[in-house]
Design a protein around this motif. Structure first.
Motif, PDB file in Angstrom:
ATOM      1  N   PHE A  69       0.791  -1.230   0.000  1.00  0.00           N
ATOM      2  CA  PHE A  69       0.000   0.000   0.000  1.00  0.00           C
ATOM      3  C   PHE A  69       0.824   1.283   0.000  1.00  0.00           C
ATOM      4  O   PHE A  69       0.343   2.320  -0.456  1.00  0.00           O
ATOM      5  CB  PHE A  69      -0.985  -0.013   1.168  1.00  0.00           C
ATOM      6  CG  PHE A  69      -2.041  -1.079   1.024  1.00  0.00           C
ATOM      7  CD1 PHE A  69      -3.095  -0.909   0.137  1.00  0.00           C
ATOM      8  CD2 PHE A  69      -1.952  -2.268   1.726  1.00  0.00           C
ATOM      9  CE1 PHE A  69      -4.050  -1.904  -0.029  1.00  0.00           C
ATOM     10  CE2 PHE A  69      -2.907  -3.264   1.571  1.00  0.00           C
ATOM     11  CZ  PHE A  69      -3.958  -3.074   0.688  1.00  0.00           C
ATOM     12  N   ILE A  70       2.070   1.253   0.489  1.00  0.00           N
ATOM     13  CA  ILE A  70       2.912   2.440   0.369  1.00  0.00           C
ATOM     14  C   ILE A  70       3.165   2.802  -1.099  1.00  0.00           C
ATOM     15  O   ILE A  70       3.006   3.959  -1.491  1.00  0.00           O
ATOM     16  CB  ILE A  70       4.238   2.265   1.140  1.00  0.00           C
ATOM     17  CG1 ILE A  70       3.994   2.442   2.645  1.00  0.00           C
ATOM     18  CG2 ILE A  70       5.287   3.274   0.665  1.00  0.00           C
ATOM     19  CD1 ILE A  70       5.246   2.345   3.479  1.00  0.00           C
ATOM     20  N   VAL A  75       2.278   6.377  -5.840  1.00  0.00           N
ATOM     21  CA  VAL A  75       1.828   6.605  -7.216  1.00  0.00           C
ATOM     22  C   VAL A  75       0.719   7.650  -7.249  1.00  0.00           C
ATOM     23  O   VAL A  75       0.746   8.584  -8.066  1.00  0.00           O
ATOM     24  CB  VAL A  75       1.334   5.282  -7.851  1.00  0.00           C
ATOM     25  CG1 VAL A  75       0.660   5.553  -9.193  1.00  0.00           C
ATOM     26  CG2 VAL A  75       2.486   4.305  -8.023  1.00  0.00           C
ATOM     27  N   TYR A  76      -0.255   7.523  -6.349  1.00  0.00           N
ATOM     28  CA  TYR A  76      -1.400   8.442  -6.348  1.00  0.00           C
ATOM     29  C   TYR A  76      -0.957   9.885  -6.082  1.00  0.00           C
ATOM     30  O   TYR A  76      -1.449  10.820  -6.728  1.00  0.00           O
ATOM     31  CB  TYR A  76      -2.419   8.006  -5.297  1.00  0.00           C
ATOM     32  CG  TYR A  76      -3.631   8.903  -5.232  1.00  0.00           C
ATOM     33  CD1 TYR A  76      -4.601   8.857  -6.237  1.00  0.00           C
ATOM     34  CD2 TYR A  76      -3.796   9.786  -4.187  1.00  0.00           C
ATOM     35  CE1 TYR A  76      -5.707   9.689  -6.196  1.00  0.00           C
ATOM     36  CE2 TYR A  76      -4.900  10.627  -4.135  1.00  0.00           C
ATOM     37  CZ  TYR A  76      -5.860  10.576  -5.134  1.00  0.00           C
ATOM     38  OH  TYR A  76      -6.959  11.402  -5.086  1.00  0.00           O
ATOM     39  N   TYR A  77      -0.030  10.069  -5.146  1.00  0.00           N
ATOM     40  CA  TYR A  77       0.426  11.422  -4.803  1.00  0.00           C
ATOM     41  C   TYR A  77       1.614  11.857  -5.647  1.00  0.00           C
ATOM     42  O   TYR A  77       2.258  12.866  -5.354  1.00  0.00           O
ATOM     43  CB  TYR A  77       0.780  11.491  -3.317  1.00  0.00           C
ATOM     44  CG  TYR A  77      -0.436  11.329  -2.425  1.00  0.00           C
ATOM     45  CD1 TYR A  77      -1.427  12.306  -2.372  1.00  0.00           C
ATOM     46  CD2 TYR A  77      -0.605  10.175  -1.662  1.00  0.00           C
ATOM     47  CE1 TYR A  77      -2.548  12.140  -1.563  1.00  0.00           C
ATOM     48  CE2 TYR A  77      -1.727  10.002  -0.855  1.00  0.00           C
ATOM     49  CZ  TYR A  77      -2.689  10.988  -0.810  1.00  0.00           C
ATOM     50  OH  TYR A  77      -3.809  10.821  -0.019  1.00  0.00           O
ATOM     51  N   GLN A  78       1.917  11.084  -6.689  1.00  0.00           N
ATOM     52  CA  GLN A  78       2.952  11.402  -7.670  1.00  0.00           C
ATOM     53  C   GLN A  78       4.325  11.597  -7.024  1.00  0.00           C
ATOM     54  O   GLN A  78       5.104  12.468  -7.421  1.00  0.00           O
ATOM     55  CB  GLN A  78       2.551  12.633  -8.490  1.00  0.00           C
ATOM     56  CG  GLN A  78       1.264  12.431  -9.274  1.00  0.00           C
ATOM     57  CD  GLN A  78       0.869  13.637 -10.107  1.00  0.00           C
ATOM     58  OE1 GLN A  78       1.436  14.723  -9.980  1.00  0.00           O
ATOM     59  NE2 GLN A  78      -0.102  13.453 -10.984  1.00  0.00           N
ATOM     60  N   LEU A 326      -1.600  -2.348  -9.649  1.00  0.00           N
ATOM     61  CA  LEU A 326      -2.929  -2.952  -9.533  1.00  0.00           C
ATOM     62  C   LEU A 326      -3.726  -2.492  -8.321  1.00  0.00           C
ATOM     63  O   LEU A 326      -4.811  -3.022  -8.074  1.00  0.00           O
ATOM     64  CB  LEU A 326      -2.789  -4.491  -9.473  1.00  0.00           C
ATOM     65  CG  LEU A 326      -2.142  -5.165 -10.679  1.00  0.00           C
ATOM     66  CD1 LEU A 326      -1.928  -6.653 -10.408  1.00  0.00           C
ATOM     67  CD2 LEU A 326      -2.988  -4.968 -11.924  1.00  0.00           C
ATOM     68  N   THR A 327      -3.224  -1.514  -7.567  1.00  0.00           N
ATOM     69  CA  THR A 327      -3.909  -1.080  -6.341  1.00  0.00           C
ATOM     70  C   THR A 327      -4.142   0.425  -6.383  1.00  0.00           C
ATOM     71  O   THR A 327      -3.312   1.200  -5.900  1.00  0.00           O
ATOM     72  CB  THR A 327      -3.082  -1.464  -5.096  1.00  0.00           C
ATOM     73  OG1 THR A 327      -2.691  -2.830  -5.178  1.00  0.00           O
ATOM     74  CG2 THR A 327      -3.892  -1.249  -3.820  1.00  0.00           C
ATOM     75  N   PRO A 328      -5.263   0.874  -6.949  1.00  0.00           N
ATOM     76  CA  PRO A 328      -5.539   2.316  -7.000  1.00  0.00           C
ATOM     77  C   PRO A 328      -5.871   2.885  -5.615  1.00  0.00           C
ATOM     78  O   PRO A 328      -6.849   2.492  -4.995  1.00  0.00           O
ATOM     79  CB  PRO A 328      -6.738   2.414  -7.953  1.00  0.00           C
ATOM     80  CG  PRO A 328      -7.367   1.064  -7.932  1.00  0.00           C
ATOM     81  CD  PRO A 328      -6.283   0.083  -7.644  1.00  0.00           C
ATOM     82  N   TRP A 329      -5.033   3.790  -5.156  1.00  0.00           N
ATOM     83  CA  TRP A 329      -5.167   4.357  -3.812  1.00  0.00           C
ATOM     84  C   TRP A 329      -6.494   5.088  -3.625  1.00  0.00           C
ATOM     85  O   TRP A 329      -7.130   4.995  -2.568  1.00  0.00           O
ATOM     86  CB  TRP A 329      -3.995   5.299  -3.555  1.00  0.00           C
ATOM     87  CG  TRP A 329      -3.972   5.915  -2.199  1.00  0.00           C
ATOM     88  CD1 TRP A 329      -4.330   7.187  -1.858  1.00  0.00           C
ATOM     89  CD2 TRP A 329      -3.558   5.283  -0.976  1.00  0.00           C
ATOM     90  NE1 TRP A 329      -4.151   7.393  -0.505  1.00  0.00           N
ATOM     91  CE2 TRP A 329      -3.684   6.240   0.057  1.00  0.00           C
ATOM     92  CE3 TRP A 329      -3.087   4.014  -0.664  1.00  0.00           C
ATOM     93  CZ2 TRP A 329      -3.360   5.961   1.382  1.00  0.00           C
ATOM     94  CZ3 TRP A 329      -2.764   3.738   0.653  1.00  0.00           C
ATOM     95  CH2 TRP A 329      -2.903   4.685   1.654  1.00  0.00           C
TER      96      TRP A 329
END
Length: 423
Positions: A69-70, A75-78, A326-329
């Motif tokens: 999850f880290i 990735v989400y927060y670029q 494969l894990t969209p935050w």
């Protein structure tokens, strides 16, 4: 050189950090195997090491949670460079190395089991799994209804997705079925069922990590990866013992690795012929090979080495790749409402608690049956890896695949039949 970050010697770790940084700045990050091995090993073991060193949390599988999850949050927060993200996504998508991992784990663990234990375990595990699914479905629906979510929404869009078997084998066919029956866009339904799948898997990871800690405190509740106590004449030597693998020759190890790949490809062929998912087909083929004594003791010992290598060397890099690709935050965060959280936790807890109780009644180890049931609420094969890593019970992968693939397929099929009947 004897100080390690995961499996990486500290000087090598520091060199890797510099190399990856410089190559990223020069635009030389490719999706080829050498570069991806470096990036995924570096990222996976760094995140896992952070989780393992946290007080209290390291007892509940923080290594697996952080490794998954880290990177998703980065990735989400670029915060992860875009070239690295693209290379990891491409590598994960086109190499399909998740199935190489699962093939090695399944074949190695099955070849290392006693034949009688294998037969009894496969027949008995369906009982706690089936009873647990029914009870968890009822309790989860009741809890969600009491919290104001409504019985219909709770059952079809929270409880069922949790036990559907992940994303590719669960959420996607479930959303397609919902769209066909209810006449609405499939994308809308997929957006609704995906967050419970992911959050249910996270809950199962945490609970499985807790059970690993409980097992160390109360060893009579666990077989340390074995489903049931040894009977007369049964050899239940743990897969974690080194005596079996210390004298294996290199050709046996290479041959066992190729055997795993061949069984997986046979599974792919069966998928195209009869529609049985490749990992499930591979699982049954490995069981048949073991029961028929079709694999020599030499190859069985080689399979144990392959199992150990993959378990120790590939697990956290694989989880890191899964987290990135494969894990969209944002989907995971969308499910963080109090009613959703309580409903999901109640469903997963009931599934595992019922499995433990039924397993105890059937003279199986309650912690092991609870962990297998937890895999029924996991995020497909990726969830199985994370759950069993947090629980330190990778030997249970064959049974986890039954819970995830077969249990998920039965859940999706049965629910779509019910929905069509009531609509």
């Amino acid at each position: 050189m004897d100080l390690n970050i995961g499996i990486i010697s500290l000087p090598i770790y520091l060199i890797l950090v510099v190399l990856v940084t410089v190559l990223t700045m020069q635009g030389e990050v490719k999706s080829d195997a050498p570069m991806m091995i470096a990036v995924l090993v570096l990222g996976g073991f760094t995140c896992a090491e952070i989780g393992k060193r946290l007080p209290i949390l390291h007892h509940i599988g923080a290594g697996a949670i952080f490794a998954t999850f880290i990177p998703s949050a980065l990735v989400y927060y670029q915060l992860l460079p875009a070239p690295i993200v693209k290379s990891i996504v491409d590598f994960t998508k086109f190499t399909n190395f998740l199935y190489i991992y699962i093939a090695a784990i399944i074949v190695g663990s099955i070849l290392g089991m006693d034949r009688e234990v294998l037969i009894k375990g496969f027949l008995k595990i369906f009982v706690p799994l089936g009873v647990g699914s029914i009870v968890a479905g009822a309790v989860g629906t009741l809890v969600g209804t009491l919290l104001g979510l409504g019985a219909y929404k709770t059952f079809f869009f929270i409880v069922v997705p949790i036990m559907a078997g992940g994303v590719g084998e669960g959420a996607i066919p479930l959303s397609i079925g919902y769209a066909a029956i209810l006449g609405q866009p499939q994308g809308d339904f997929f957006a609704q069922v995906l967050p419970p799948v992911m959050l249910g898997s996270l809950t199962a990871i945490v609970f499985s990590g807790i059970l690993n800690f409980v097992g160390k405190k109360y060893p009579h509740l666990t077989g340390e990866g074995r489903l049931q106590p040894a009977g007369v004449g049964e050899d239940l030597t743990s897969l974690n013992t080194d005596e079996k693998v210390s004298t294996v020759d290199i050709t046996a190890i290479a041959g066992a690795g190729l055997t795993a790949i061949v069984l997986y490809l046979l599974g792919v062929m069966l998928f195209h012929l009869i529609g049985l998912p490749a990992p499930v087909a591979m699982l049954f083929l490995a069981v048949v090979a073991k029961l028929a004594s079709a694999v020599s003791p030499r190859l069985q010992a080689g399979g144990l080495v392959v199992y150990r290598f993959v378990q120790l060397g590939m697990t956290y890099p694989l989880l890191f790749a899964i987290g990135v690709s494969l894990t969209p935050w944002n989907k995971l965060m969308a499910a963080f409402t109090i009613p959703n959280l309580v409903t999901i936790v109640a469903t997963v807890f009931t599934l595992m608690a019922t499995g433990a109780f039924i397993g105890w009644l059937m003279r199986m180890y309650p912690i092991e049956t609870a962990i297998v049931n937890a895999c029924h609420s996991g995020q497909g094969g990726t969830g199985d890896v994370a759950i069993l890593t947090a629980a330190d019970r990778m030997q249970l992968m064959p049974f986890a695949q039954i819970a995830t693939r077969i249990g998920g397929a039965i859940t999706v099929t049965g629910v779509l039949v019910i929905l069509r009947w009531i609509t």
